[in-house]
Motif scaffolding. Structure first.
Motif, PDB file in Angstrom:
ATOM      1  N   LEU A  81       6.746   1.813   4.815  1.00 15.20           N
ATOM      2  CA  LEU A  81       7.277   1.207   3.617  1.00 15.20           C
ATOM      3  C   LEU A  81       8.860   1.205   3.514  1.00 15.20           C
ATOM      4  O   LEU A  81       9.551   0.287   3.387  1.00 15.20           O
ATOM      5  N   SER A  82       9.174   2.368   3.563  1.00 13.00           N
ATOM      6  CA  SER A  82      10.837   2.538   3.305  1.00 13.00           C
ATOM      7  C   SER A  82      11.360   3.598   4.178  1.00 13.00           C
ATOM      8  O   SER A  82      10.620   4.460   4.832  1.00 13.00           O
ATOM      9  N   ALA A  83      12.712   3.817   3.999  1.00  9.81           N
ATOM     10  CA  ALA A  83      13.353   4.724   4.414  1.00  9.81           C
ATOM     11  C   ALA A  83      14.825   5.151   3.995  1.00  9.81           C
ATOM     12  O   ALA A  83      15.613   4.204   3.368  1.00  9.81           O
ATOM     13  N   GLY A  84      15.292   6.299   4.088  1.00 11.40           N
ATOM     14  CA  GLY A  84      16.786   6.521   3.719  1.00 11.40           C
ATOM     15  C   GLY A  84      17.380   7.025   4.695  1.00 11.40           C
ATOM     16  O   GLY A  84      16.992   7.772   5.368  1.00 11.40           O
TER      17      GLY A  84
ATOM     18  N   LEU B  24       0.806  -0.944   0.178  1.00  6.83           N
ATOM     19  CA  LEU B  24      -0.084   0.028   0.050  1.00  6.83           C
ATOM     20  C   LEU B  24       0.822   1.228   0.005  1.00  6.83           C
ATOM     21  O   LEU B  24       1.963   1.136  -0.518  1.00  6.83           O
ATOM     22  N   GLY B  25       0.378   2.522   0.594  1.00  2.45           N
ATOM     23  CA  GLY B  25       1.049   3.763   0.507  1.00  2.45           C
ATOM     24  C   GLY B  25       2.087   3.638   1.316  1.00  2.45           C
ATOM     25  O   GLY B  25       2.468   2.913   2.136  1.00  2.45           O
ATOM     26  N   GLY B  26       2.633   5.047   1.471  1.00  2.00           N
ATOM     27  CA  GLY B  26       3.809   5.372   2.428  1.00  2.00           C
ATOM     28  C   GLY B  26       3.922   6.928   2.614  1.00  2.00           C
ATOM     29  O   GLY B  26       3.348   7.827   1.913  1.00  2.00           O
ATOM     30  N   LYS B  27       4.806   7.050   3.411  1.00  2.00           N
ATOM     31  CA  LYS B  27       5.125   8.545   3.739  1.00  2.00           C
ATOM     32  C   LYS B  27       6.628   8.449   4.441  1.00  2.00           C
ATOM     33  O   LYS B  27       6.920   8.659   5.520  1.00  2.00           O
ATOM     34  N   SER B  28       7.497   8.057   3.618  1.00  2.00           N
ATOM     35  CA  SER B  28       8.883   7.460   3.819  1.00  2.00           C
ATOM     36  C   SER B  28       9.775   8.552   4.160  1.00  2.00           C
ATOM     37  O   SER B  28       9.960   9.541   3.447  1.00  2.00           O
ATOM     38  N   PRO B  29      10.549   8.414   5.497  1.00  2.00           N
ATOM     39  CA  PRO B  29      11.623   9.481   5.766  1.00  2.00           C
ATOM     40  C   PRO B  29      12.919   9.270   5.033  1.00  2.00           C
ATOM     41  O   PRO B  29      13.130   8.097   5.005  1.00  2.00           O
ATOM     42  N   ASN B  30      13.432  10.377   4.767  1.00  3.01           N
ATOM     43  CA  ASN B  30      14.782  10.313   4.167  1.00  3.01           C
ATOM     44  C   ASN B  30      15.421  11.079   5.166  1.00  3.01           C
ATOM     45  O   ASN B  30      15.553  12.353   5.224  1.00  3.01           O
ATOM     46  N   ILE B  31      16.607  10.507   6.105  1.00  2.00           N
ATOM     47  CA  ILE B  31      17.339  11.084   6.935  1.00  2.00           C
ATOM     48  C   ILE B  31      18.614  11.512   6.494  1.00  2.00           C
ATOM     49  O   ILE B  31      19.434  10.632   6.199  1.00  2.00           O
TER      50      ILE B  31
ATOM     51  N   GLY C  20       9.750  -1.292   5.882  1.00  4.49           N
ATOM     52  CA  GLY C  20      10.117  -2.688   5.419  1.00  4.49           C
ATOM     53  C   GLY C  20      11.568  -2.629   4.404  1.00  4.49           C
ATOM     54  O   GLY C  20      12.126  -3.834   4.513  1.00  4.49           O
ATOM     55  N   VAL C  21      11.835  -1.509   4.042  1.00  7.87           N
ATOM     56  CA  VAL C  21      12.980  -1.538   3.089  1.00  7.87           C
ATOM     57  C   VAL C  21      13.648  -0.039   3.703  1.00  7.87           C
ATOM     58  O   VAL C  21      13.251   0.856   3.558  1.00  7.87           O
ATOM     59  N   ILE C  22      14.880  -0.403   4.012  1.00  4.77           N
ATOM     60  CA  ILE C  22      15.959   1.020   4.419  1.00  4.77           C
ATOM     61  C   ILE C  22      17.118   0.772   3.498  1.00  4.77           C
ATOM     62  O   ILE C  22      17.880  -0.089   3.273  1.00  4.77           O
ATOM     63  N   TRP C  23      17.342   2.071   2.736  1.00  2.27           N
ATOM     64  CA  TRP C  23      18.485   2.251   2.107  1.00  2.27           C
ATOM     65  C   TRP C  23      19.567   2.976   2.676  1.00  2.27           C
ATOM     66  O   TRP C  23      19.049   4.157   3.346  1.00  2.27           O
ATOM     67  N   CYS C  24      20.711   2.770   2.632  1.00  5.17           N
ATOM     68  CA  CYS C  24      21.817   3.691   3.237  1.00  5.17           C
ATOM     69  C   CYS C  24      22.712   4.262   2.246  1.00  5.17           C
ATOM     70  O   CYS C  24      23.149   3.706   1.200  1.00  5.17           O
TER      71      CYS C  24
ATOM     72  N   CYS D 179       6.985   4.119  -2.243  1.00  6.94           N
ATOM     73  CA  CYS D 179       8.087   4.209  -1.251  1.00  6.94           C
ATOM     74  C   CYS D 179       8.796   5.588  -1.483  1.00  6.94           C
ATOM     75  O   CYS D 179       9.965   5.866  -0.936  1.00  6.94           O
ATOM     76  N   ALA D 180       8.356   6.810  -2.276  1.00  2.98           N
ATOM     77  CA  ALA D 180       9.035   7.793  -2.230  1.00  2.98           C
ATOM     78  C   ALA D 180       9.649   8.394  -0.881  1.00  2.98           C
ATOM     79  O   ALA D 180       8.693   8.429   0.017  1.00  2.98           O
ATOM     80  N   GLY D 181      10.488   9.118  -0.869  1.00  2.00           N
ATOM     81  CA  GLY D 181      11.096   9.605   0.235  1.00  2.00           C
ATOM     82  C   GLY D 181      10.656  11.074   0.374  1.00  2.00           C
ATOM     83  O   GLY D 181      11.022  12.224   0.120  1.00  2.00           O
ATOM     84  N   SER D 182       9.220  11.105   0.802  1.00  2.11           N
ATOM     85  CA  SER D 182       8.627  12.516   0.736  1.00  2.11           C
ATOM     86  C   SER D 182       8.599  13.034   2.172  1.00  2.11           C
ATOM     87  O   SER D 182       8.073  14.347   2.219  1.00  2.11           O
ATOM     88  N   ARG D 183       9.290  12.653   3.051  1.00  3.03           N
ATOM     89  CA  ARG D 183       9.524  13.326   4.472  1.00  3.03           C
ATOM     90  C   ARG D 183      11.005  13.533   4.653  1.00  3.03           C
ATOM     91  O   ARG D 183      11.735  12.597   4.841  1.00  3.03           O
TER      92      ARG D 183
END
Ligand code: NAD
Ligand code: MN
Length: 483
Positions: free
Chosen positions: A423-426, A264-271, A445-449, A298-302
């Protein structure tokens, strides 16, 4: 970074649109294309020009009955087909996607509005990769997920699969490849605004002689999707789309024997930590939120930026935003294409207005001319965003970034997890130990470094909480298609 005022003006470099598009497309059922029982059609358009591309059949209850029974009939022989034979069909589909890559990329760009650079370099190669990857699994399933008696694991049966419009061909590949590898048969519905590449995939499936009925592709809108998921002949539902529709599907499936996975949707953080390589991080921010016009689950929208580097990050982001080229998606220089539909554009504009009304500050680059027709939204970011603001909480599904700051790693984690989604994070830092420590604490669920939006068929993808459940890709993804 170069000042964009010194950047060269490019000559237009449009990809040729010479790709065959028939005036109408029927439903692909039992290995053949046929009109809907009702003889109803709907139009799909090019969102960059608003011009119609083709008429597509609208499947009703009778068509879905036919599609499900053809999948049920095909299941009898398909599940007994030796795994290595199943693999050969998947390899053939993968190779045919590669051979027809240009055609598929152009068609996807025409129907969806995303830049040809993305369809050519991401969507189509990844779709082929997904079939190649799963072809390799066919005869290794008992090592991946052994049956209780140690024997060959079995598929679930007939899978009803409903997919969205943001990655039309790629989502079809994500759904069909693992289902077939595990010995299931399929009734798949593409989204109503982007049916053409799934129908092209149906042609490929016909061309490579996949036994009739193993894959059925039916077109229509939400009502057609609902008929698939509620059909008693469906053993497993796989859905990718909005959380709202996902909830309705989960309710409909509750108390039935149907297996279910939801993406489903997401509001993924990019730190962004202060010790990150800032120029690379800025590229990562751009790829995280402005890729596919931000229409990515999974867009990094925050964007969460450590306070001490906030000014630097914002200055560099503003400069980089200025050099993004928005316009004709078929131009090979285009970075930002058209929004997929008038409805989606209206939704994005509504959020942008709410953002300003709630007191955040809207930043975009108004200098660039937009094409006269089509659905366009300039990439933008909001500063002065509070965690309670609507644009910091709700999925917008557009090129709109909400920027917030943090002071300590704990605060970064708390803000990142302050969401109903997962959903995801950076995570951007030059310290490996920090990357692992932060990633461990983030609920996603998915974290990118030090990167973002990287996909590989061997890497499982999927969510937590309101982002859904179940994984797609890799060994974990197979579990969703085995009994
Ligand atoms: P949607 O969830 O309505 O559509 C996704 C798919 O589900 C389409 O094929 C659609 O025809 C089908 N569908 C719709 N209603 C259904 C029902 N009741 N039963 C079964 N299938 C049904 O998404 P949308 O309306 O195209 O977009 C709305 C919002 O959803 C977007 O603005 C965005 O926020 C979000 N979205 C998320 C994703 C994602 O990948 N997470 C994809 C598309 C949209
Ligand atoms: Mn379209």
């Amino acid at each position: 970074m170069t000042d964009p005022s010194t950047v060269w003006e490019y000559a237009p470099a449009p990809e040729s649109t010479k790709v065959e598009i028939k005036p109408e497309y029927g439903l692909f059922i039992g290995g053949e294309f046929r009109a809907a029982h009702s003889r109803k059609w709907f139009e799909t358009i090019n969102p960059a020009t608003e011009e119609p591309l083709a008429r597509v059949a609208e499947a009703d209850a009778e068509d879905i009955n036919l599609a499900v029974s053809s999948a049920r009939k095909a299941l009898k022989t398909w599940r007994k087909t030796p795994p290595l034979e199943r693999a050969k069909y998947l390899y053939r589909i993968a190779r045919r996607i590669q051979e027809r890559a240009r055609e598929l990329a152009v068609l996807e760009t025409l129907d969806n509005g995303k830049p040809i650079r993305e369809t050519r370099d991401e969507d189509v190669p990844l779709a082929a990769a997904h079939f190649f990857h799963h072809a390799g699994w066919c005869d290794k399933l008992k090592w991946a997920h052994p049956a209780p008696d140690g024997g060959e694991p079995q598929g679930i049966g007939v899978c009803g699969q409903v997919i969205p419009w943001n990655f039309p061909l790629l989502m079809a590949a994500w759904k069909i490849a693992p289902a077939l590898a595990c010995g299931n048969t399929v009734v798949l519905k593409p989204a109503e605004t982007t049916p053409l590449t799934a129908l092209r995939l149906a042609e490929i499936i016909q061309e490579i002689d996949l036994p009739a009925g193993v894959v059925n592709i039916v077109t229509g809108a939400g009502e057609t999707g609902r008929r698939i998921v509620e059909h008693p002949g469906i053993d497993k539902i796989a859905f990718t789309g909005s959380t709202e529709v996902g909830r309705m599907i989960a309710t409909a499936a509750a108390g039935t024997r149907k297996r279910l996975t939801l993406e489903l949707g997401g509001k993924s953080p990019n730190i962004i930590f202060a010790d990150a390589a800032i120029d690379q991080a800025v590229e990562g921010i751009v790829g995280a939120i402005w890729c596919n016009q931000g229409q990515v689950c999974c867009a990094g929208s925050r964007l969460l930026v450590e306070e001490s580097v906030m000014d630097e990050v914002i200055a560099k982001l503003r400069l980089r935003m200025r050099s993004l080229r928005i316009g004709n998606p078929l131009d090979k220089n285009t970075d930002v294409g058209a929004i997929n539909s008038a409805t989606q554009l209206a939704r994005i504009r509504r959020f942008i207005k709410i953002g300003s009304d709630e007191g955040a500050c809207h930043n975009d680059e108004p200098g660039q001319a937009l094409p006269p027709k089509g659905y366009w939204c300039r990439p933008c970011f909001f500063t002065g965003v509070q965690p309670a603001h609507t644009i910091a909480r709700e999925e917008i599904f557009g090129p709109v970034l909400a920027v917030m700051s943090f002071r300590t790693p704990d605060e970064a984690v708390a803000r990142a997890n302050n969401t109903a989604y997962g959903l995801s994070a950076g995570v951007w830092t030059s310290r490996g130990s920090k990357a692992f420590e932060i990633a461990r604490q983030i609920k996603a669920g998915v974290i990118w470094c030090n990167t973002f939006n990287q996909f590989d068929p061997s890497a499982p993808f999927g969510g937590y909480r309101e982002s859904g459940f179940g994984r797609e890709g890799g060994r974990s993804g197979l579990a969703a298609y085995l009994a």
